[in-house]
Design a protein around this motif. Sequence first.
Motif, short mmCIF file in Angstrom:
data_model
loop_
_atom_site.label_atom_id
_atom_site.label_comp_id
_atom_site.label_asym_id
_atom_site.label_seq_id
_atom_site.Cartn_x
_atom_site.Cartn_y
_atom_site.Cartn_z
N GLU A 156 -3.50 46.42 -7.70
CA GLU A 156 -4.85 46.05 -7.29
C GLU A 156 -4.89 45.26 -5.98
O GLU A 156 -5.93 44.72 -5.62
CB GLU A 156 -5.53 45.23 -8.39
N ASP A 157 -3.76 45.19 -5.26
CA ASP A 157 -3.71 44.34 -4.08
C ASP A 157 -4.65 44.80 -2.97
O ASP A 157 -5.34 43.99 -2.34
CB ASP A 157 -2.28 44.20 -3.56
N THR A 158 -4.72 46.11 -2.72
CA THR A 158 -5.59 46.61 -1.65
C THR A 158 -7.06 46.36 -1.96
O THR A 158 -7.84 45.99 -1.08
CB THR A 158 -5.35 48.11 -1.43
N LYS A 159 -7.44 46.54 -3.23
CA LYS A 159 -8.82 46.29 -3.63
C LYS A 159 -9.21 44.84 -3.38
O LYS A 159 -10.28 44.54 -2.82
CB LYS A 159 -9.00 46.62 -5.11
N TRP A 160 -8.35 43.90 -3.77
CA TRP A 160 -8.66 42.47 -3.60
C TRP A 160 -8.57 42.04 -2.15
O TRP A 160 -9.29 41.14 -1.72
CB TRP A 160 -7.74 41.62 -4.47
N PHE A 161 -7.71 42.69 -1.37
CA PHE A 161 -7.65 42.40 0.06
C PHE A 161 -9.00 42.71 0.71
O PHE A 161 -9.53 41.90 1.48
CB PHE A 161 -6.54 43.24 0.71
N GLU A 162 -9.57 43.86 0.42
CA GLU A 162 -10.88 44.23 0.98
C GLU A 162 -11.97 43.29 0.46
O GLU A 162 -12.89 42.91 1.20
CB GLU A 162 -11.22 45.67 0.62
N ARG A 181 -2.29 45.85 13.68
CA ARG A 181 -1.52 47.09 13.75
C ARG A 181 -0.17 46.89 13.05
O ARG A 181 0.27 45.75 12.86
CB ARG A 181 -1.28 47.50 15.20
N PRO A 182 0.51 47.98 12.68
CA PRO A 182 1.81 47.83 12.02
C PRO A 182 2.80 46.97 12.81
O PRO A 182 3.57 46.20 12.22
CB PRO A 182 2.31 49.29 11.91
N ASP A 183 2.77 47.07 14.15
CA ASP A 183 3.71 46.28 14.95
C ASP A 183 3.28 44.82 15.10
O ASP A 183 4.02 44.00 15.63
CB ASP A 183 3.89 46.90 16.34
N GLU A 184 2.07 44.48 14.61
CA GLU A 184 1.58 43.11 14.67
C GLU A 184 1.81 42.35 13.37
O GLU A 184 1.65 41.13 13.32
CB GLU A 184 0.09 43.07 14.99
N LEU A 185 2.12 43.06 12.30
CA LEU A 185 2.22 42.43 10.98
C LEU A 185 3.37 41.44 10.92
O LEU A 185 4.46 41.68 11.46
CB LEU A 185 2.41 43.50 9.91
N ALA A 186 3.12 40.31 10.23
CA ALA A 186 4.18 39.34 9.98
C ALA A 186 5.19 39.94 9.01
O ALA A 186 4.93 40.94 8.34
CB ALA A 186 3.58 38.06 9.40
N HIS A 187 6.36 39.30 8.93
CA HIS A 187 7.45 39.85 8.12
C HIS A 187 7.09 39.97 6.64
O HIS A 187 7.67 40.76 5.91
CB HIS A 187 8.71 39.00 8.29
N TYR A 188 6.11 39.17 6.19
CA TYR A 188 5.75 39.16 4.78
C TYR A 188 4.55 40.07 4.46
O TYR A 188 4.21 40.26 3.30
CB TYR A 188 5.39 37.74 4.34
N ALA A 189 3.87 40.60 5.45
CA ALA A 189 2.55 41.20 5.25
C ALA A 189 2.62 42.71 5.05
O ALA A 189 3.32 43.43 5.77
CB ALA A 189 1.64 40.88 6.43
N LYS A 190 1.85 43.18 4.10
CA LYS A 190 1.63 44.61 3.88
C LYS A 190 0.45 45.09 4.70
O LYS A 190 0.47 46.19 5.25
CB LYS A 190 1.39 44.87 2.39
N ARG A 198 0.04 39.79 1.23
CA ARG A 198 1.45 39.38 1.37
C ARG A 198 2.36 40.11 0.40
O ARG A 198 3.54 39.77 0.31
CB ARG A 198 1.55 37.87 1.16
N SER A 199 1.83 41.11 -0.32
CA SER A 199 2.56 41.84 -1.35
C SER A 199 3.20 40.84 -2.32
O SER A 199 2.64 39.78 -2.57
CB SER A 199 3.58 42.80 -0.73
N ASN A 200 4.37 41.15 -2.85
CA ASN A 200 5.04 40.19 -3.75
C ASN A 200 6.21 39.50 -3.07
O ASN A 200 7.11 38.98 -3.71
CB ASN A 200 5.51 40.88 -5.04
N PHE A 201 6.17 39.49 -1.73
CA PHE A 201 7.28 38.94 -0.95
C PHE A 201 7.58 37.49 -1.30
O PHE A 201 8.73 37.11 -1.56
CB PHE A 201 6.95 39.06 0.54
N ASP A 202 6.54 36.65 -1.33
CA ASP A 202 6.76 35.20 -1.44
C ASP A 202 7.36 34.80 -2.79
O ASP A 202 8.35 34.08 -2.84
CB ASP A 202 5.44 34.46 -1.21
N LEU A 203 6.75 35.26 -3.87
CA LEU A 203 7.27 34.87 -5.19
C LEU A 203 8.64 35.48 -5.44
O LEU A 203 9.48 34.87 -6.10
CB LEU A 203 6.28 35.28 -6.28
N THR A 204 8.89 36.68 -4.91
CA THR A 204 10.21 37.29 -5.04
C THR A 204 11.26 36.46 -4.32
O THR A 204 12.34 36.19 -4.85
CB THR A 204 10.20 38.72 -4.48
N GLN A 205 10.94 36.02 -3.11
CA GLN A 205 11.87 35.21 -2.32
C GLN A 205 12.16 33.87 -2.99
O GLN A 205 13.32 33.46 -3.13
CB GLN A 205 11.30 34.98 -0.93
#
Length: 389
Positions: free
Chosen positions: A155-161, A187-196, A218-225
């Motif tokens: 549901e990440d895309t839905k909540w992002f919008e 743009r894809p080349d502007e995204l931070a290392h954690y961002a979907k 931020r996907s699940n990057f932070d809690l995974t890390q």
Amino acid sequence: MVQEHENIVGFDSAILMHPTVWKASGHVGNFIDVMVEDTITKERFRYDTLSDVQREQNLSPNGNPLSEPKNFNLMFSTSLGSTEESSMKVYLRPETAQGIYVNFKNVQQTSRLKLPFGIAQVGKAFRNELLFKNFIFRTCEFEQMEMQFFVHPQEDTKWFEHWKQLRMQYYKDIGIRESHLRFHEHRPDELAHYAKEACDVFYHFPFGWNEIEGIHNRSNFDLTQHSEFSKKDLSYQPEEGEKFIPCIIETSAGLTRTVLLVLCDAYRVEEIEGSARTVLQLHPRLAPYTIAVLPLVKKDGLAERAKQLFLSLQKEYSCAFDVNTSIGKRYRRQDEIGTPLCLTYDYDSLTDSSVTIRQRDTLKQERVAIHKINQYISDYVKTYGVDNA
């Protein structure tokens, strides 16, 4: 973000945390700017702000040769410990978000929150900025307002919008002109290392379009890390189904920048009957005073009666009291600091128990019974932006 949402709680995390937190988050390895220097003027520039032509020709905006690019770490470091030999290098937090992530499990369990839910906080952040400019737009010490919203990975895309639209609406609700707001999609080349996926809210300042808030998936990057580095299980267990690592939708706004944009957006200079009027057209909820109580003159008991009225209104609203100079000059004084309403207690008030209330934006004046003043103010604030924008 907290009071008006039953599934978002407030939090206050530590400024100093274990340095491993910043390794897990990627700040130690990735939180840098690339700096170049004008070899003649010694002026410094962020490499990513130069044009393609300037980079290709290795020239500064001044037309002078540039130094070799160097990495510039944006985190302030300090030492924790009683002696130099036993001290440990720690960092002042460059953002408030990581304090939320490492406390995710504590907050979720003690508050008995179920997905989707959010954790929000306002707090100090510190960045070793390469350039300081535009008043309080960019400083090394500032206030952030961040909310981390934990959701199911599907549901990440839905909540992002959802949060994109809600955060844009926030600025409109506090009176910011819609024509001065826009989204900037990354743009894809502007995204931070954690961002979907990510976008910024931009405002048109007097010095150009600039970012005031970021909304990130931020996907699940932070809690995974943090789970990997701390060896703690930061997964979420629903009542039914298997455990999973939640994804995070982040809203990250600069409180300091928001103050600046509110002032810039509200400032007006108008011509009224051949003379200039300076007015700060703040939304009543943001104005330093909601109403100013102004006796017409000091004498004949008007000041004393007006002061009594001021003291009664002060229990409900932020009020100003001013008795010096002419009534016209006092009106203009309140216009300049953004007071939306001015109440004048005059000679007629002694007999008819009414006052004159003047609206800052329209200059409209109305006679209002003293016992109806509170209701008048309440209605004005509630409908502001509908009838008064």
